[in-house]
Design a protein around this motif. Structure first.
Motif, PDB file in Angstrom:
ATOM      1  N   GLU A 163      62.542  88.232  10.573  1.00 31.08           N
ATOM      2  CA  GLU A 163      61.702  87.701  11.637  1.00 31.08           C
ATOM      3  C   GLU A 163      61.498  88.805  12.661  1.00 31.08           C
ATOM      4  N   GLU A 164      60.306  88.874  13.236  1.00 31.11           N
ATOM      5  CA  GLU A 164      60.037  89.874  14.264  1.00 31.11           C
ATOM      6  C   GLU A 164      59.734  89.201  15.592  1.00 31.11           C
ATOM      7  N   PHE A 165      60.259  89.820  16.666  1.00 27.70           N
ATOM      8  CA  PHE A 165      60.040  89.338  18.024  1.00 27.70           C
ATOM      9  C   PHE A 165      59.524  90.498  18.874  1.00 27.70           C
ATOM     10  N   ILE A 166      58.799  90.175  19.934  1.00 25.82           N
ATOM     11  CA  ILE A 166      58.441  91.181  20.927  1.00 25.82           C
ATOM     12  C   ILE A 166      59.560  91.219  21.956  1.00 25.82           C
ATOM     13  N   LEU A 167      60.076  92.408  22.187  1.00 25.24           N
ATOM     14  CA  LEU A 167      61.231  92.586  23.064  1.00 25.24           C
ATOM     15  C   LEU A 167      60.814  93.373  24.302  1.00 25.24           C
ATOM     16  N   LEU A 168      61.129  92.850  25.482  1.00 21.95           N
ATOM     17  CA  LEU A 168      60.954  93.586  26.736  1.00 21.95           C
ATOM     18  C   LEU A 168      62.332  93.985  27.231  1.00 21.95           C
ATOM     19  N   LYS A 169      62.550  95.272  27.358  1.00 22.53           N
ATOM     20  CA  LYS A 169      63.804  95.785  27.891  1.00 22.53           C
ATOM     21  C   LYS A 169      63.563  96.290  29.313  1.00 22.53           C
ATOM     22  N   ILE A 170      64.405  95.846  30.224  1.00 21.35           N
ATOM     23  CA  ILE A 170      64.356  96.313  31.605  1.00 21.35           C
ATOM     24  C   ILE A 170      65.701  96.950  31.894  1.00 21.35           C
ATOM     25  N   SER A 171      65.708  98.245  32.151  1.00 16.94           N
ATOM     26  CA  SER A 171      66.984  98.930  32.317  1.00 16.94           C
ATOM     27  C   SER A 171      66.912  99.939  33.454  1.00 16.94           C
ATOM     28  N   GLY A 172      68.018 100.046  34.159  1.00 14.93           N
ATOM     29  CA  GLY A 172      68.154 100.995  35.252  1.00 14.93           C
ATOM     30  C   GLY A 172      69.627 101.308  35.447  1.00 14.93           C
ATOM     31  N   LYS A 173      69.953 101.983  36.528  1.00 17.22           N
ATOM     32  CA  LYS A 173      71.336 102.377  36.781  1.00 17.22           C
ATOM     33  C   LYS A 173      72.241 101.169  37.000  1.00 17.22           C
ATOM     34  N   GLU A 177      68.611  94.261  31.138  1.00 13.39           N
ATOM     35  CA  GLU A 177      68.337  92.924  30.629  1.00 13.39           C
ATOM     36  C   GLU A 177      67.273  92.979  29.542  1.00 13.39           C
ATOM     37  N   GLN A 178      67.247  91.914  28.737  1.00 17.82           N
ATOM     38  CA  GLN A 178      66.291  91.833  27.636  1.00 17.82           C
ATOM     39  C   GLN A 178      65.623  90.462  27.638  1.00 17.82           C
ATOM     40  N   LEU A 179      64.315  90.465  27.406  1.00 16.15           N
ATOM     41  CA  LEU A 179      63.554  89.233  27.240  1.00 16.15           C
ATOM     42  C   LEU A 179      62.866  89.298  25.888  1.00 16.15           C
ATOM     43  N   MET A 180      62.934  88.213  25.126  1.00 17.23           N
ATOM     44  CA  MET A 180      62.439  88.253  23.751  1.00 17.23           C
ATOM     45  C   MET A 180      61.580  87.019  23.473  1.00 17.23           C
ATOM     46  N   VAL A 181      60.417  87.237  22.847  1.00 18.24           N
ATOM     47  CA  VAL A 181      59.544  86.135  22.455  1.00 18.24           C
ATOM     48  C   VAL A 181      59.109  86.344  21.013  1.00 18.24           C
ATOM     49  N   LYS A 182      58.704  85.271  20.361  1.00 14.98           N
ATOM     50  CA  LYS A 182      58.223  85.354  18.982  1.00 14.98           C
ATOM     51  C   LYS A 182      57.012  86.267  18.894  1.00 14.98           C
ATOM     52  N   TYR A 183      56.926  87.010  17.806  1.00 16.92           N
ATOM     53  CA  TYR A 183      55.793  87.919  17.600  1.00 16.92           C
ATOM     54  C   TYR A 183      54.597  87.082  17.173  1.00 16.92           C
ATOM     55  N   THR A 184      53.787  86.678  18.165  1.00 17.21           N
ATOM     56  CA  THR A 184      52.612  85.855  17.865  1.00 17.21           C
ATOM     57  C   THR A 184      51.308  86.562  18.225  1.00 17.21           C
ATOM     58  N   LYS A 185      51.397  87.709  18.881  1.00 11.96           N
ATOM     59  CA  LYS A 185      50.194  88.456  19.259  1.00 11.96           C
ATOM     60  C   LYS A 185      50.477  89.942  19.079  1.00 11.96           C
ATOM     61  N   PRO A 186      49.449  90.773  18.891  1.00  8.53           N
ATOM     62  CA  PRO A 186      49.671  92.218  18.755  1.00  8.53           C
ATOM     63  C   PRO A 186      50.397  92.772  19.973  1.00  8.53           C
ATOM     64  N   ILE A 187      51.209  93.794  19.746  1.00  7.77           N
ATOM     65  CA  ILE A 187      51.993  94.350  20.846  1.00  7.77           C
ATOM     66  C   ILE A 187      51.085  94.961  21.917  1.00  7.77           C
ATOM     67  N   GLN A 188      49.879  95.413  21.537  1.00  5.20           N
ATOM     68  CA  GLN A 188      48.939  95.956  22.523  1.00  5.20           C
ATOM     69  C   GLN A 188      48.546  94.886  23.543  1.00  5.20           C
ATOM     70  N   GLU A 189      48.353  93.645  23.068  1.00  3.04           N
ATOM     71  CA  GLU A 189      48.010  92.551  23.978  1.00  3.04           C
ATOM     72  C   GLU A 189      49.194  92.185  24.853  1.00  3.04           C
ATOM     73  N   ALA A 190      50.401  92.233  24.278  1.00  2.00           N
ATOM     74  CA  ALA A 190      51.596  91.953  25.058  1.00  2.00           C
ATOM     75  C   ALA A 190      51.775  92.990  26.171  1.00  2.00           C
ATOM     76  N   PHE A 191      51.458  94.258  25.863  1.00  2.00           N
ATOM     77  CA  PHE A 191      51.572  95.313  26.862  1.00  2.00           C
ATOM     78  C   PHE A 191      50.541  95.100  27.977  1.00  2.00           C
ATOM     79  N   LYS A 192      49.352  94.668  27.615  1.00  3.91           N
ATOM     80  CA  LYS A 192      48.319  94.382  28.617  1.00  3.91           C
ATOM     81  C   LYS A 192      48.782  93.266  29.543  1.00  3.91           C
TER      82      LYS A 192
END
Length: 394
Positions: A163-173, A177-192
């Motif tokens: 199974e593939e998910f779109i993963l948003l990683k937010i990291s700093g010093k 944290e990580q946020l994950m959703v089902k891969y239902t749209k192209p990653i280009q649209e998710a980035f937009k």
């Protein structure tokens, strides 16, 4: 809690960028308020499927979870145990930021690998029939055995279900944290969508002290406008993806930085008060064309390239128009290039006095064919760099 407009402005003024955006993402009411006040960013770095805001990295990738099979479960189980496989569409974003390097996944051709596997097995079978072997033969058998094992793993993983998910990683010093959703749209649209959530819908231009645009970035938004002081464009970055961030009312950049050979004349770069050029090897006058630079103030960073500054400086000296121009060169102390430049520009008497009574800083003025004074200054920036300044004064 209800706060007045004045109180909200004070709170936002002293809130760090990460906290401001974090609260905005979680609270729709606060988001509307937050987007109505100017956003100030010290350093914004834009990359393919991600960006970095004041030390906090936001990046999108794919999170792949394998469904383990009973016959060869070890690879899928290992992948899942290690946090699954996290990767970008081309892995550049992870390589660039250097945090949590993803496990490299296999994306090659199954047919090609099957042909390689068949050939390797036949070769190994022939070698096994040799009764007496030497060290070289034993080594070759070992190499083939290892190669066959690797190909078998590739073939097995390419047949695995996942199974593939779109993963948003937010990291700093101080946060990760990580946020994950089902891969239902192209990653280009998710980035937009991610860009729009953070940068879009604001009542004011975004104020950015230093904007860095890296190779591979493609701007999915055409409506976001920024007020930028310093711009740094990487070699493979495209100006068409940069110019949409600037409105016609934007003030000229304080500095613009790009690579000499990657430079293409553009009004955003040409209007910068100081154009900084990272210089690779320039070994002849024909390789450098001064006419494509409209800036009157240029800084050439040549510290790793022998004779590049010298060649560019010769072009400067041969200018026939007495236009007010100022070039600054950063050259290495090790290669003696600054010596050559002093000898080229100073007259005989100045040269003699300079090399007999050597000391930094040094300044002298000579007449040029263009009917202008050329002011030459040299000083040592640190142990490795000497700064040479040429100013043409009509």
């Amino acid at each position: 809690m209800i706060v007045s407009g004045v109180a909200a402005e004070v709170v936002l003024q002293y809130m760090d960028t990460y906290s401001r955006l974090r609260f905005s993402a979680c609270n729709p009411g606060f988001r509307q308020l937050e987007k109505s006040y100017p956003l100030h960013i010290k350093i914004l770095s834009l990359q393919n499927k991600g960006f970095k805001i004041d030390g906090t990295i936001y990046r999108l990738g794919i999170y792949r979870v394998y469904k383990a099979r009973t016959q060869i479960p070890y690879m899928e189980i290992d992948y899942n145990r290690e946090g699954s496989v996290q990767y970008d569409t081309n892995c550049k974003i992870f390589d660039r930021y250097g945090i949590n390097e993803p496990k490299k996944i296999y994306t090659g051709s199954l047919e090609t690998d099957l042909r390689k596997l068949e050939k390797a097995n036949k070769t190994l079978e022939k070698l096994r029939k040799v009764v007496k072997g030497n060290a070289a033969l034993i080594k070759k058998k070992g190499e083939l055995t290892k190669k066959i094992r690797i190909i078998n793993e590739k073939v097995a993983i390419s047949k695995s279900k996942f199974e593939e998910f779109i993963l948003l990683k937010i990291s700093g010093k101080k946060h990760n944290e990580q946020l994950m959703v089902k891969y239902t749209k192209p990653i280009q649209e998710a980035f937009k969508d991610l860009m729009d959530r953070i940068f879009g819908g604001r009542g004011h231009q975004i104020h950015v002290e230093h904007l860095e645009v890296l190779g591979g970035f493609e701007n999915p938004l055409k409506t976001v406008k920024m007020q930028v002081e310093h711009l740094d464009v990487e070699y493979f970055a495209k100006m068409r993806d940069v110019e949409d961030f600037f409105s016609t009312e934007s003030l000229p950049l304080e500095t613009a930085t790009c690579y000499l050979y990657g430079y293409k004349d553009h009004k955003i770069l040409g209007n910068a008060k100081l154009l900084i050029l990272e210089v690779a090897v320039v070994d002849s006058l024909s390789a450098f064309d001064i006419r494509k630079f409209s800036n009157h103030r240029l800084l050439f960073k040549c510290k790793d390239c022998y004779r590049s500054a010298y060649v560019v400086a010769l072009v400067f000296r041969k200018m026939t128009q007495a236009a007010k121009r100022r070039y600054t060169f950063e050259v290495s102390t090790e290669n003696g290039e600054w010596n050559d430049m002093v000898r080229e520009f100073a007259d005989e008497e100045t040269n003699k006095n300079f090399f007999e009574n050597f000391a930094f800083p040094v300044t002298f003025t000579i007449k040029t064919k263009a009917g202008a004074d050329l002011k030459f200054s040299a000083d040592q920036k640190d142990d490795s760099i000497i700064v040479i300044d040429l100013e043409l004064i009509p």
